[in-house]
Design a protein around this motif. Sequence first.
Motif, PDB file in Angstrom:
ATOM      1  N   ARG A 128       2.111   7.221  -5.712  1.00 58.66           N
ATOM      2  CA  ARG A 128       1.883   7.161  -7.157  1.00 58.66           C
ATOM      3  C   ARG A 128       0.413   7.069  -7.516  1.00 58.66           C
ATOM      4  NH1 ARG A 128       4.392   1.444  -8.173  1.00 58.66           N
ATOM      5  NH2 ARG A 128       6.159   2.775  -7.889  1.00 58.66           N
ATOM      6  N   CYS A 129      -0.423   6.624  -6.581  1.00 57.80           N
ATOM      7  CA  CYS A 129      -1.836   6.400  -6.909  1.00 57.80           C
ATOM      8  C   CYS A 129      -2.728   7.352  -6.102  1.00 57.80           C
ATOM      9  CB  CYS A 129      -2.223   4.960  -6.610  1.00 57.80           C
ATOM     10  SG  CYS A 129      -3.978   4.624  -6.863  1.00 57.80           S
ATOM     11  N   PRO A 130      -3.428   8.257  -6.777  1.00 53.28           N
ATOM     12  CA  PRO A 130      -4.314   9.183  -6.063  1.00 53.28           C
ATOM     13  C   PRO A 130      -5.397   8.482  -5.244  1.00 53.28           C
ATOM     14  CG  PRO A 130      -3.946   9.964  -8.291  1.00 53.28           C
ATOM     15  CD  PRO A 130      -3.355   8.578  -8.210  1.00 53.28           C
ATOM     16  N   ILE A 131      -5.857   7.333  -5.694  1.00 50.63           N
ATOM     17  CA  ILE A 131      -6.872   6.620  -4.916  1.00 50.63           C
ATOM     18  C   ILE A 131      -6.279   6.144  -3.598  1.00 50.63           C
ATOM     19  CG2 ILE A 131      -8.382   4.593  -4.837  1.00 50.63           C
ATOM     20  CD1 ILE A 131      -8.670   4.892  -7.910  1.00 50.63           C
ATOM     21  N   ILE A 132      -5.151   5.473  -3.660  1.00 51.59           N
ATOM     22  CA  ILE A 132      -4.514   4.980  -2.430  1.00 51.59           C
ATOM     23  C   ILE A 132      -4.175   6.150  -1.523  1.00 51.59           C
ATOM     24  CG2 ILE A 132      -2.460   3.851  -1.476  1.00 51.59           C
ATOM     25  CD1 ILE A 132      -2.514   1.998  -3.940  1.00 51.59           C
ATOM     26  N   PHE A 133      -3.567   7.192  -2.077  1.00 54.83           N
ATOM     27  CA  PHE A 133      -3.192   8.354  -1.272  1.00 54.83           C
ATOM     28  C   PHE A 133      -4.397   8.911  -0.527  1.00 54.83           C
ATOM     29  CE2 PHE A 133      -2.757  12.886  -0.600  1.00 54.83           C
ATOM     30  CZ  PHE A 133      -1.532  12.963   0.046  1.00 54.83           C
ATOM     31  N   VAL A 150       0.846  -1.196   0.000  1.00 56.97           N
ATOM     32  CA  VAL A 150       0.000   0.000   0.000  1.00 56.97           C
ATOM     33  C   VAL A 150       0.882   1.246   0.000  1.00 56.97           C
ATOM     34  CG1 VAL A 150      -1.622   1.372   1.375  1.00 56.97           C
ATOM     35  CG2 VAL A 150      -2.010  -1.086   1.069  1.00 56.97           C
ATOM     36  N   PHE A 151       1.848   1.288   0.904  1.00 60.98           N
ATOM     37  CA  PHE A 151       2.681   2.487   0.997  1.00 60.98           C
ATOM     38  C   PHE A 151       3.714   2.577  -0.122  1.00 60.98           C
ATOM     39  CE2 PHE A 151       0.691   2.702   5.145  1.00 60.98           C
ATOM     40  CZ  PHE A 151       0.311   4.036   5.137  1.00 60.98           C
ATOM     41  N   MET A 152       4.012   1.469  -0.775  1.00 58.37           N
ATOM     42  CA  MET A 152       4.873   1.524  -1.952  1.00 58.37           C
ATOM     43  C   MET A 152       4.153   2.289  -3.079  1.00 58.37           C
ATOM     44  SD  MET A 152       6.755  -1.574  -4.079  1.00 58.37           S
ATOM     45  CE  MET A 152       5.462  -2.688  -3.654  1.00 58.37           C
ATOM     46  N   HIS A 153       2.824   2.169  -3.128  1.00 61.19           N
ATOM     47  CA  HIS A 153       2.035   2.816  -4.178  1.00 61.19           C
ATOM     48  C   HIS A 153       1.371   4.113  -3.729  1.00 61.19           C
ATOM     49  CE1 HIS A 153       2.779  -0.696  -6.513  1.00 61.19           C
ATOM     50  NE2 HIS A 153       2.078  -1.475  -5.728  1.00 61.19           N
ATOM     51  N   TYR A 154       1.484   4.453  -2.475  1.00 59.64           N
ATOM     52  CA  TYR A 154       0.845   5.625  -1.874  1.00 59.64           C
ATOM     53  C   TYR A 154       1.222   6.927  -2.591  1.00 59.64           C
ATOM     54  CZ  TYR A 154       0.539   9.137   1.957  1.00 59.64           C
ATOM     55  OH  TYR A 154       0.323  10.248   2.731  1.00 59.64           O
TER      56      TYR A 154
END
Length: 185
Positions: A166-171, A160-164
């Motif tokens: 880069r991805c507006p949804i995850i952020f 999750v935090f690896m993509h946090y």
Amino acid sequence: MPALYTNNQYLCPINQRETDIETDLDRILALADEKTLENQGFTAFLKAQDAAMVDAMVLELDTQISPKIDCTACGNCCKSLMIVVSDEEADRLSGQLNQSRHEFDACYLEKGSNGMMIMNRIPCHFLSANKCTVYEHRFAGCREFPALHIPGFTGRLFTVFMHYGRCPIIFNVVETLKKSMKFVK
């Protein structure tokens, strides 16, 4: 909106205002960098919570936030993720592209010594103007990203935090989750 009941815990409905949604990719990346220590603390905080309750909250936030974000304005997942491809997926897409499986593999895949196949290029070959040109036939890894609907969120925090950043949804889901859980920074 009805309240949720999970593991005998009452969850208040989570309301996300559209003005709270951050979609500027440069700002998200900068904030992700700034919040590294905060997110390490939040990771520890989440691991101490009831996993089913966190899953329910993340699912509710994903349901609210995802429709407010236009993935085709971003495309970061297709520009930066390494996607694993199964034999069945490669067979299906090669057929859709009217290519032999040998041609498809030579053009698009890299095979590891263990037999695992991944796309051989980042950004993805099938990305054009931030849109997937094979959307109806995309791979399982593409279909499930950002995977916030999948149970076990607290077991996937590293990813999750690896993509946090880069991805507006995850952020936005993570940032709203911090507020909803009253996480103290």
